[in-house]
Write an enzyme that holds these catalytic residues in place. Structure first.
Site, short mmCIF file in Angstrom:
data_model
loop_
_atom_site.label_atom_id
_atom_site.label_comp_id
_atom_site.label_asym_id
_atom_site.label_seq_id
_atom_site.Cartn_x
_atom_site.Cartn_y
_atom_site.Cartn_z
N GLY A 85 -22.80 -8.34 54.85
CA GLY A 85 -23.62 -9.31 55.56
C GLY A 85 -24.40 -10.21 54.61
O GLY A 85 -24.19 -10.20 53.40
N ASP A 139 -15.10 -0.35 42.76
CA ASP A 139 -15.13 -1.80 42.99
C ASP A 139 -15.93 -2.50 41.88
O ASP A 139 -16.80 -3.32 42.15
CB ASP A 139 -15.74 -2.12 44.36
CG ASP A 139 -15.42 -3.54 44.82
OD1 ASP A 139 -14.46 -4.13 44.28
OD2 ASP A 139 -16.11 -4.05 45.72
N GLY A 145 -27.44 -15.02 49.18
CA GLY A 145 -26.03 -14.73 48.98
C GLY A 145 -25.48 -13.85 50.07
O GLY A 145 -26.12 -13.63 51.11
N GLY A 155 -22.17 -6.80 50.69
CA GLY A 155 -20.96 -6.08 51.04
C GLY A 155 -20.59 -6.21 52.49
O GLY A 155 -19.42 -6.19 52.84
#
Length: 827
Positions: free
Chosen positions: A504, A616, A499, A502
């Site tokens: 890379g 976040d 995946g 944040g």
């Protein structure tokens, strides 16, 4: 191309809708099909029969069909080709240059293959394009790629031998020469605005294509067969905008943009300042928010303009802002459009998304305009991610860098000689002094310790993160040699990509002691995401909790920024929620996940003197281990909470669109109640199994928080729950759950509960679901010596107990109740 009689008549009256561009190369394949379905009046050739079957040159694949397609679905999506090993298509290229590549992915269930669970990567001539994991809805992935060879090879690679890839259709066609050019784009960041060089060498992935002020534009009315969606779902304040439109075709004769840059319908509508809204004052901005994955990539922002509102030249001056930075001041469309009105043009900007989680575009009036002519407009917007972007600046900057390459060694050599002489002279003095222990310095290009220190006035204490203090060697005990990380990831083998993190790519790895880890690697040599890198280390080095993801270590050697975490087998909560997956989560599982995440958040808010605000919270930042235990992750945007004598922290707005606290957005005043709001969105996301923002839905459904609150306040929340949960939820459990989520989403922070109260109520929701009676329990004594900062223990912490031999905390089964929970109403 065959044109129906109806279309022919339409073109007589609307000549601007005619596709004029004829590409040199064009391939339209229907994957897994033996017929030739049409899609928006274009014929796609089945790749199961010649000559199209010759394009498939390598790998193992199988053609599959949807035996029960929905009656209104496109025939193009009734078949697919499934790739069970790395498989390739090869296309002959007649003319080098930028090409558009589109991949149509529309999942369905076929014998032996549930296309929703596909997990694969896509490559073009050896260059990485995208990773596809669990496709739940129909999607078109579009890329612009420069091809300088006679052959284009598109490869689909399953990420492991147990999964597969698929595609319903593939489009490959050459783009107009001037669609993407090297000159003219401006890089916008905290250093200002400067020229960006060699844009054509970048791979661009389309993220958004917006018709501002207009309706949906389908491929039928676009010469490059693109789709443009309305802008209203992305407008931050709808009452600030006013639509303008014209029936006159744009004036392309003056130069500027062409019909290939955007269709006429985009240039014939716009949003402008709604000066009739007296509550906004004379000067205000129009702002659009576009949510993005927080992968730290650069993006090309193309803004389209056509002045159809001015009655004369030089009336309209306005400013453009991107992510809060001034991108273009005093923009005068008259001067850019050869002094003619209604002339289409566009302006390109390059921006970083690192630390934002979204791209924010604003236009507002310039001081050059007279007060009665204040206005700002926008006709269209395109946002394209630069895949594996390289930094390309102007030739002037490159010459400066090349000059330093020559001068640097000379100057460095002289400085080095001086240092050697100074060292020899100082050696005698050092011998007379008692040696002091040296601090361990980072071997990398920027020392993590530069952000450490631990004093109350350190950069982290009131900056973007927290003060840090971990003994004389700072973070040194967490450092992992780069060679060890290379070995753990098989030198960052692309088949191990799981995946995007944040800042890379994220790889699965195995350290030497057989520990599975997730390795998040920033772009080597780039300072993009540097503050988040340090923040993440600072926070995860200080805290330890069963429901917060653990940091195994980090690496900052050889211009690298690498974070190594514990491996979470089930991945983000988001991936376990959306779509008809094989084993959907039960209501009890979902409640236990929410409770676990709430515990982690509650500890962040109360486990320190000032507390930590995550900033976040979203379903992608809640990870699940192999037992579906939830852990909060990604602390790159976190901040220290307000001091005891403060009510909030004043800071720039950061977070993810759809989860962002509206009060924080309006006032730029951050509190822990901002996390509570975001968590409320997650609660509805868990219940409804749909994204926080989905622009493809009907207007009233686009924003999940607004839509769910509408049904919650009507007392009919059961009408919008995940279909997999129908008949599973105890009505009293659902009622209390909806009330809890509704309180979290209160407009003002003061009206929202604390995370401790949210946790309390979620435990009660679980009790109502499983039918447990509420009984008072004795408080459990816990040893809080493992916590870095001593604070009062909140009631929701009384259920934890510690294993004194290990210092780790575990949780009593979530089926038990709080010792303070004495009523049947929660709180």
């Amino acid at each position: 191309m065959a044109i129906s009689k109806f279309l022919f008549l339409l073109l007589l009256f609307l000549p601007f809708s005619s596709p004029e561009f004829v590409p040199s190369d064009i391939y339209l394949l229907s994957c897994g099909s033996s017929s030739s379905p049409t899609f928006f009046n274009r014929t796609f050739v089945g790749d199961s029969v010649k000559p199209a079957s010759d394009f498939l040159t390598a790998g193992r694949s199988v053609a599959v069909s949807n035996r029960n397609p929905p009656p209104d679905s496109e025939p193009l999506y009734h078949t697919a080709r499934v790739f069970t090993s790395a498989s390739s298509y090869r296309f002959n290229i007649k003319k080098n240059g930028t090409h558009l590549l589109r991949f149509h992915l529309s999942p369905f269930s076929a014998p032996e293959f549930a296309l929703h669970s596909a997990n694969f990567t896509i490559w073009a001539n050896g260059a990485f394009l995208s990773m596809i994991s669990r496709v739940n809805d129909s999607v078109i992935k579009e890329f612009m790629v420069r091809i300088d060879t006679n052959v284009l090879e598109i490869e689909f690679k399953p990420v492991s031998s147990t999964v597969f890839g698929f595609a319903n259709a593939i489009e490959v066609f050459s783009a107009p020469k001037e669609l993407i050019t090297d000159n003219g784009a401006k890089l916008v960041d905290s250093y200002g605005v400067r020229e960006y060089y060699k844009l054509t060498s970048q791979i661009l992935e389309t993220k958004y294509r917006i018709n501002v002020g207009g309706s949906l534009v389908t491929p039928f009315n676009d010469s490059l067969w693109r789709t443009w969606v309305p802008d209203e779902p992305f407008l931050v304040l709808k009452s600030a905008a006013k639509v303008a439109a014209t029936f006159h075709a744009p004036n392309y004769q003056a130069g500027g943009a062409t019909r290939e840059d955007a269709p006429d319908s985009v240039y014939m509508t716009l949003q402008q300042m709604n000066k009739e809204n007296s509550t906004l004052g004379a000067k205000f901005n129009l702002t659009w928010n576009f949510p993005l994955e927080s992968n730290g990539a650069k993006h090309l922002i193309r803004l389209h303009f056509c002045d159809i509102v001015s009655s004369a030249l030089n009336q309209l001056y306005f400013n453009v802002y991107i992510n809060g930075y001034s991108a273009y001041r005093d923009l005068d469309l008259s001067s850019l459009s050869f002094h003619q009105l209604s002339t289409p043009l566009y302006v390109d900007f390059i921006v970083d998304s690192a630390g934002f989680g979204n791209i924010q575009i604003s236009v507002g009036p310039s001081d050059l305009s007279s007060s009665f002519r204040y206005n700002a407009i926008l006709n269209g917007a395109e946002i394209l991610e630069m895949v594996n972007a390289k930094d390309m600046f102007s030739e002037a900057e490159k010459k400066k860098r090349n000059l330093w390459v020559i001068v640097g060694p000379v100057v460095g050599g002289f400085v080095g000689l001086c240092l050697v002489v100074a060292a020899i002279l100082a050696l005698g003095c050092k011998r007379r002094k008692k040696r002091k222990p040296r601090r361990a310095e980072s071997a990398g290009w920027t020392s993590v310790q530069a952000y450490g220190g631990g004093s109350s006035d350190s950069k982290l204490s009131r900056g973007s993160t927290l003060a840090t203090s971990f003994g004389p060697n700072g973070y040194h005990s967490l450092k992992i040699p780069f060679a060890d990380i290379q070995l753990a990831t098989n030198d960052f083998d692309k088949s191990l990509i799981i995946g995007s993190g944040g800042f890379g790519m994220v790889y699965k790895g195995v350290l030497g002691d057989n520990i599975n880890v997730a390795v998040k690697r920033g772009v080597p040599g780039s300072r993009q995401g540097l503050p988040e890198f340090h923040t993440e280390i600072a926070i995860l080095s200080k805290i330890r909790h069963h429901h917060l993801v653990s940091l195994v270590g980090y690496c900052d050697e050889q211009s690298e920024m690498i974070l190594v975490y514990e491996y979470m087998e089930k991945g983000p909560l988001k991936k376990q929620l959306y779509g008809p997956i094989v084993s959907p989560l039960s209501w009890k599982q979902r409640l236990e996940i929410c409770i676990g995440a709430a515990r982690g958040l509650h500890y962040l808010h109360t486990g320190f003197a000032q507390g930590i605000i995550h900033r976040d919270i979203k379903s992608t930042n809640i990870l699940l281990d192999e037992n579906y235990v939830a852990k909060v992750a990604d602390f790159g945007l976190s901040r220290s909470g307000p001091r005891l004598d403060e009510t909030h922290v004043s800071t720039g707005v950061k977070g993810s669109f759809g989860y962002l606290d509206p009060e924080y957005f309006r006032r730029q005043q951050l509190t822990d109640k901002s996390d509570v709001y975001s968590f409320g969105v997650v609660l509805f996301e868990v219940l409804c199994a749909r994204p926080a923002v989905d622009p493809l839905l009907a207007r009233e459904q686009v924003n999940l928080a607004e839509w769910a609150l509408h049904w919650q306040r009507k007392g009919m929340l059961e009408k919008i729950i995940d279909p997999h949960l129908v008949g599973q939820i105890n009505p009293s459990s659902l009622k209390k759950y909806g009330e809890t989520a509704e309180k979290c989403l209160a407009d003002y922070g003061i009206d929202r509960p604390t995370m401790g109260d949210v946790l309390w109520n979620l435990e009660y929701v679980l009790q109502l679901q499983v039918g447990i009676q509420t009984e008072p329990l004795e408080p459990v004594d816990i040893d809080d010596s493992d916590f870095p900062t001593s604070t009062a223990i909140h009631p929701s912490n009384l259920r934890r107990h510690s294993d004194e031999s290990t210092g780790n905390y575990s949780d009593i089964s979530t089926t038990k109740v709080f010792s303070q929970l004495l009523t049947n109403d929660g709180r």
